[in-house]
Design an enzyme around this catalytic site. Structure first.
Site, mmCIF file in Angstrom:
data_model
loop_
_atom_site.group_PDB
_atom_site.id
_atom_site.type_symbol
_atom_site.label_atom_id
_atom_site.label_comp_id
_atom_site.label_asym_id
_atom_site.label_seq_id
_atom_site.Cartn_x
_atom_site.Cartn_y
_atom_site.Cartn_z
ATOM 1 N N SER A 143 16.002 -43.660 50.811
ATOM 2 C CA SER A 143 17.024 -44.771 49.456
ATOM 3 C C SER A 143 17.980 -43.689 48.887
ATOM 4 O O SER A 143 17.904 -42.186 48.814
ATOM 5 C CB SER A 143 15.573 -44.877 48.362
ATOM 6 O OG SER A 143 16.662 -44.771 47.185
ATOM 7 N N TYR A 188 9.423 -42.900 41.219
ATOM 8 C CA TYR A 188 10.583 -43.544 43.342
ATOM 9 C C TYR A 188 11.478 -43.027 43.563
ATOM 10 O O TYR A 188 11.668 -42.169 44.125
ATOM 11 C CB TYR A 188 11.076 -44.968 42.830
ATOM 12 C CG TYR A 188 11.466 -45.635 43.769
ATOM 13 C CD1 TYR A 188 10.524 -46.229 45.119
ATOM 14 C CD2 TYR A 188 13.059 -45.733 44.265
ATOM 15 C CE1 TYR A 188 11.411 -46.496 46.533
ATOM 16 C CE2 TYR A 188 13.110 -46.270 45.911
ATOM 17 C CZ TYR A 188 12.762 -46.654 47.105
ATOM 18 O OH TYR A 188 13.331 -46.655 47.743
#
Length: 274
Positions: free
Chosen positions: A140, A153
């Site tokens: 990501s 996250y």
């Protein structure tokens, strides 16, 4: 630049392949001539996707090392030795770090970080023995950006990038290549109700296209859109106060952006009573 290689006949295993980015990766690689297998915790959804694309599907719990090994053994028996292993499965909880349920933090670490480690440990030995292979991980842009509302996250994705850097250094010269794909916000259930900040909202197909391109012409770090990587490197050279102002302008604040449509998605892994 690495020479482009053909994907025709390459055997590919993809985790989290039933929906979203994983499904589009499977579709893109299949269209390029690869022999593809997907694994997913939702076997029914995986089988439905496999039937549509004409590929192999298995149930896969990435948090279970034994399950990862069984999945790869099934793929090898069905299609042959694995040339490309794509780690794609992921979870994301959004909100203030002080309010994050313990179960949500644990689930993200187990799926996003340990799931990648489990898969690579299962896939890499055979590649090393053959002297070739490609380990691709969908990380990501959160691997290199500070995003309010995505603390755990972000920690898992920073961890993934650190892990990939280390194993890449260990395997240098072995013929096994490593790629980290780092997309911005993608229009999937994982990112529902969040903002894409200064970058545009990506489609799953756009994120998957970067994976297919990297599979054909391997690179280590790939950000989507491409400007994110160079921009972050430049900003990180600046004094902290200036860096903070620029990141505030560029990076989405998910605490302000999050909407109620995340509740049903997050309840599936954040509720210990589920």
């Amino acid at each position: 630049m690495t020479d482009k290689r053909t994907l025709s006949g390459q055997v590919v295993a993809i985790t989290g392949g039933a929906r979203g980015i994983g499904r589009e990766i499977a579709a893109g690689l299949t269209a390029a001539g690869a022999n593809v297998a997907i694994g997913d915790i939702d076997l029914d959804a995986a089988r439905a996707t496999a039937a549509e694309l004409g590929i192999h599907a298995s149930r896969l719990d990435v948090t279970d090392p034994a399950c990862q090994s069984v999945f790869l053994e099934e793929v090898t028996q069905e299609l042959g030795p694995i040339d490309i292993f794509v780690s794609n499965a992921g979870l994301m909880w959004v909100g203030p770090f002080t309010e994050e349920p313990e179960a949500a933090a644990r689930a993200q670490i187990e799926v996003n970080l340990l799931g990648v480690i489990n898969g690579i440990k299962a896939a890499a030995p055979a590649m090393l023995a053959r002297g070739r292979g490609h380990l691709i991980t969908v990380a990501s842009a959160g691997s290199i950006l500070p995003i309010p509302g995505e603390a755990t996250y972000g920690a898992t994705k920073h961890g993934v990038l650190g892990y990939l850097k280390a194993i890449r250094a260990e395997m240098r010269g072995t013929g096994v290549q490593v790629t980290a794909i780092m997309p911005g916000v993608v229009d999937t259930a994982l990112a529902a109700g969040t903002s894409s900040g200064a970058a545009k909202l990506l489609t799953p197909t756009e994120a998957a296209r970067a994976v297919v391109k990297a599979a054909a012409r391997p690179r280590f770090e790939v950000t989507v859109p491409g400007f994110i990587g160079p921009a972050v490197k430049v900003v990180n050279l600046l004094p902290t106060a200036i860096r903070d102002r620029l990141f505030k302008a560029m990076v989405p604040n998910q605490l302000r952006a999050r909407k109620n449509q995340r509740q049903s998605y997050e309840a599936a892994f954040a509720d210990p009573k589920r």
